[in-house]
Design a protein around this motif. Structure first.
Motif, PDB file in Angstrom:
ATOM      1  N   LEU A 187      22.907  26.659  41.004  1.00 28.72           N
ATOM      2  CA  LEU A 187      22.738  27.945  40.335  1.00 28.72           C
ATOM      3  C   LEU A 187      23.135  29.091  41.251  1.00 28.72           C
ATOM      4  CD1 LEU A 187      21.684  29.485  37.819  1.00 28.72           C
ATOM      5  CD2 LEU A 187      19.435  29.519  38.922  1.00 28.72           C
ATOM      6  N   VAL A 188      22.615  29.066  42.476  1.00 31.01           N
ATOM      7  CA  VAL A 188      22.917  30.128  43.438  1.00 31.01           C
ATOM      8  C   VAL A 188      24.389  30.114  43.820  1.00 31.01           C
ATOM      9  CG1 VAL A 188      22.491  30.935  45.794  1.00 31.01           C
ATOM     10  CG2 VAL A 188      20.570  30.239  44.354  1.00 31.01           C
ATOM     11  N   GLY A 189      24.921  28.910  44.086  1.00 25.67           N
ATOM     12  CA  GLY A 189      26.293  28.814  44.572  1.00 25.67           C
ATOM     13  C   GLY A 189      27.340  29.107  43.519  1.00 25.67           C
ATOM     14  N   ILE A 190      27.200  28.511  42.341  1.00 24.62           N
ATOM     15  CA  ILE A 190      28.244  28.656  41.319  1.00 24.62           C
ATOM     16  C   ILE A 190      28.064  29.920  40.495  1.00 24.62           C
ATOM     17  CG2 ILE A 190      29.286  27.599  39.290  1.00 24.62           C
ATOM     18  CD1 ILE A 190      28.513  24.871  40.440  1.00 24.62           C
ATOM     19  N   VAL A 191      26.889  30.064  39.875  1.00 26.85           N
ATOM     20  CA  VAL A 191      26.665  31.239  39.026  1.00 26.85           C
ATOM     21  C   VAL A 191      26.665  32.516  39.860  1.00 26.85           C
ATOM     22  CG1 VAL A 191      25.081  32.334  37.402  1.00 26.85           C
ATOM     23  CG2 VAL A 191      25.387  29.850  37.357  1.00 26.85           C
ATOM     24  N   GLY A 192      25.956  32.490  40.972  1.00 32.43           N
ATOM     25  CA  GLY A 192      25.949  33.658  41.850  1.00 32.43           C
ATOM     26  C   GLY A 192      27.325  33.971  42.387  1.00 32.43           C
ATOM     27  N   GLY A 193      28.110  32.930  42.687  1.00 32.90           N
ATOM     28  CA  GLY A 193      29.453  33.151  43.202  1.00 32.90           C
ATOM     29  C   GLY A 193      30.379  33.772  42.181  1.00 32.90           C
ATOM     30  N   VAL A 194      30.323  33.273  40.951  1.00 32.25           N
ATOM     31  CA  VAL A 194      31.187  33.824  39.901  1.00 32.25           C
ATOM     32  C   VAL A 194      30.800  35.252  39.572  1.00 32.25           C
ATOM     33  CG1 VAL A 194      31.864  33.596  37.484  1.00 32.25           C
ATOM     34  CG2 VAL A 194      31.733  31.560  38.933  1.00 32.25           C
ATOM     35  N   ILE A 195      29.504  35.486  39.343  1.00 35.20           N
ATOM     36  CA  ILE A 195      29.058  36.846  39.016  1.00 35.20           C
ATOM     37  C   ILE A 195      29.255  37.788  40.192  1.00 35.20           C
ATOM     38  CG2 ILE A 195      27.008  38.237  38.453  1.00 35.20           C
ATOM     39  CD1 ILE A 195      25.999  35.929  36.788  1.00 35.20           C
ATOM     40  N   GLY A 196      29.080  37.270  41.403  1.00 39.50           N
ATOM     41  CA  GLY A 196      29.218  38.110  42.595  1.00 39.50           C
ATOM     42  C   GLY A 196      30.641  38.382  43.018  1.00 39.50           C
ATOM     43  N   GLY A 197      31.626  37.874  42.272  1.00 39.99           N
ATOM     44  CA  GLY A 197      33.006  38.196  42.576  1.00 39.99           C
ATOM     45  C   GLY A 197      33.659  37.315  43.604  1.00 39.99           C
ATOM     46  N   ALA A 198      33.151  36.086  43.787  1.00 39.75           N
ATOM     47  CA  ALA A 198      33.791  35.178  44.733  1.00 39.75           C
ATOM     48  C   ALA A 198      34.987  34.474  44.124  1.00 39.75           C
ATOM     49  CB  ALA A 198      32.777  34.133  45.221  1.00 39.75           C
ATOM     50  N   PHE A 199      35.035  34.397  42.799  1.00 32.64           N
ATOM     51  CA  PHE A 199      36.136  33.720  42.114  1.00 32.64           C
ATOM     52  C   PHE A 199      37.199  34.708  41.639  1.00 32.64           C
ATOM     53  CE2 PHE A 199      38.204  31.282  38.742  1.00 32.64           C
ATOM     54  CZ  PHE A 199      38.320  30.032  39.335  1.00 32.64           C
ATOM     55  N   LEU A 200      36.761  35.834  41.106  1.00 32.66           N
ATOM     56  CA  LEU A 200      37.628  36.927  40.684  1.00 32.66           C
ATOM     57  C   LEU A 200      37.003  38.243  41.125  1.00 32.66           C
ATOM     58  CD1 LEU A 200      38.493  35.881  37.004  1.00 32.66           C
ATOM     59  CD2 LEU A 200      40.117  35.970  38.923  1.00 32.66           C
TER      60      LEU A 200
END
Length: 259
Positions: free
Chosen positions: A176-189
């Motif tokens: 949850l922290v790694g994937i969802v947080g990463g996507v929402i936090g702008g790590a993917f885009l």
């Protein structure tokens, strides 16, 4: 605090960590592949989102972005390392030993912090050698950001250890922290290319402050003063999380934590 105790506890944790090849696959190989695939495709989006214009490459965002996203999976490895001690019965021996809580926690945390730092450095080196990654900003700012990112990752892991009752819970929350947080936090885009509601939520994720600071100092040419707020948010979050976990992580409280 005795260094010999720290060395024994840390050395044992280091050996267990490097026996698990999944660490290498998930934290080094996978992000490197993702960077290579996504760097060129992200270039137009990155140039629209950052002030550096055409001088900023896709790798200037993809490398710090995917590095941060996968770095946060260290929380799961570290958390499960604590629960393995319970399954093996070695945690009870640590509790019965003369080692203090601070010595045990620091000894067990230090190897993961070292591997997390190494992972970030390897990913940046890969981006610079293989992809079109730049370092236009402050070297001191980059060092500060790496320290802050590793600190908040370690703090999240300790928080999960303190408040989760099983390794399955830790694994679920790590995703949850790694994937969802990463996507929402702008790590993917970049955040401003995401849906509107996520842009407001992004600021509460540590990944946002990590990616913003790292991509700024690498590609946009930010100086030390520019990334101090990012580092301050991450370090402040780390302090708060450790404070919320300290009592439950005390060896004298460990039976209650496991309950």
């Amino acid at each position: 605090m005795r260094l010999d105790r720290l060395a024994v506890i840390g050395g044992n944790e280091w050996r267990m960590l490097w026996k698990d090849q999944a660490v290498v696959m998930l934290l080094i190989v996978t992000p490197a592949v993702m960077m290579g695939i996504m760097a060129d495709g992200l270039a137009p989006v990155v140039r629209e989102s950052f002030d550096a214009g055409a001088s900023m490459s896709g790798a200037d965002f993809a490398v710090p972005g995917f590095t941060v996203m996968f770095a946060f999976f260290m929380t799961g490895f570290m958390g499960n390392g604590f629960f393995l001690e319970r399954g093996w019965g070695t945690w009870q021996r640590l509790r019965a030993s003369s080692a203090r809580s601070a010595e045990v926690l620091l000894g067990k945390t230090a190897p993961y912090a070292a591997v997390s730092t190494l992972q970030i450095l390897l990913m940046l080196a890969f981006g610079w050698l293989v992809l079109d990654l730049h370092l236009r900003g402050s070297v001191a700012g980059l060092v500060l950001m790496i320290v802050a990112v590793v600190a908040v990752i370690m703090a999240i892991a300790l928080f999960l250890v303190a408040h989760c009752g099983s390794s399955q819970q830790i694994s679920a929350l790590t995703n949850l922290v790694g994937i969802v947080g990463g996507v929402i936090g702008g790590a993917f885009l970049p955040v401003d290319s995401l849906p509107g509601w996520t842009q407001a939520v992004a600021y509460v994720t540590p990944q946002y402050w990590a990616v913003d600071g790292l991509s700024g100092v690498l590609g946009a040419g930010d100086g030390l003063a520019d990334v101090v707020p990012n580092a301050a948010v991450l370090l402040g979050a780390a302090v708060v999380l450790i404070a919320l976990s300290a009592r439950r992580l005390s060896l004298t409280e460990q039976e209650r934590v496991a309950a």
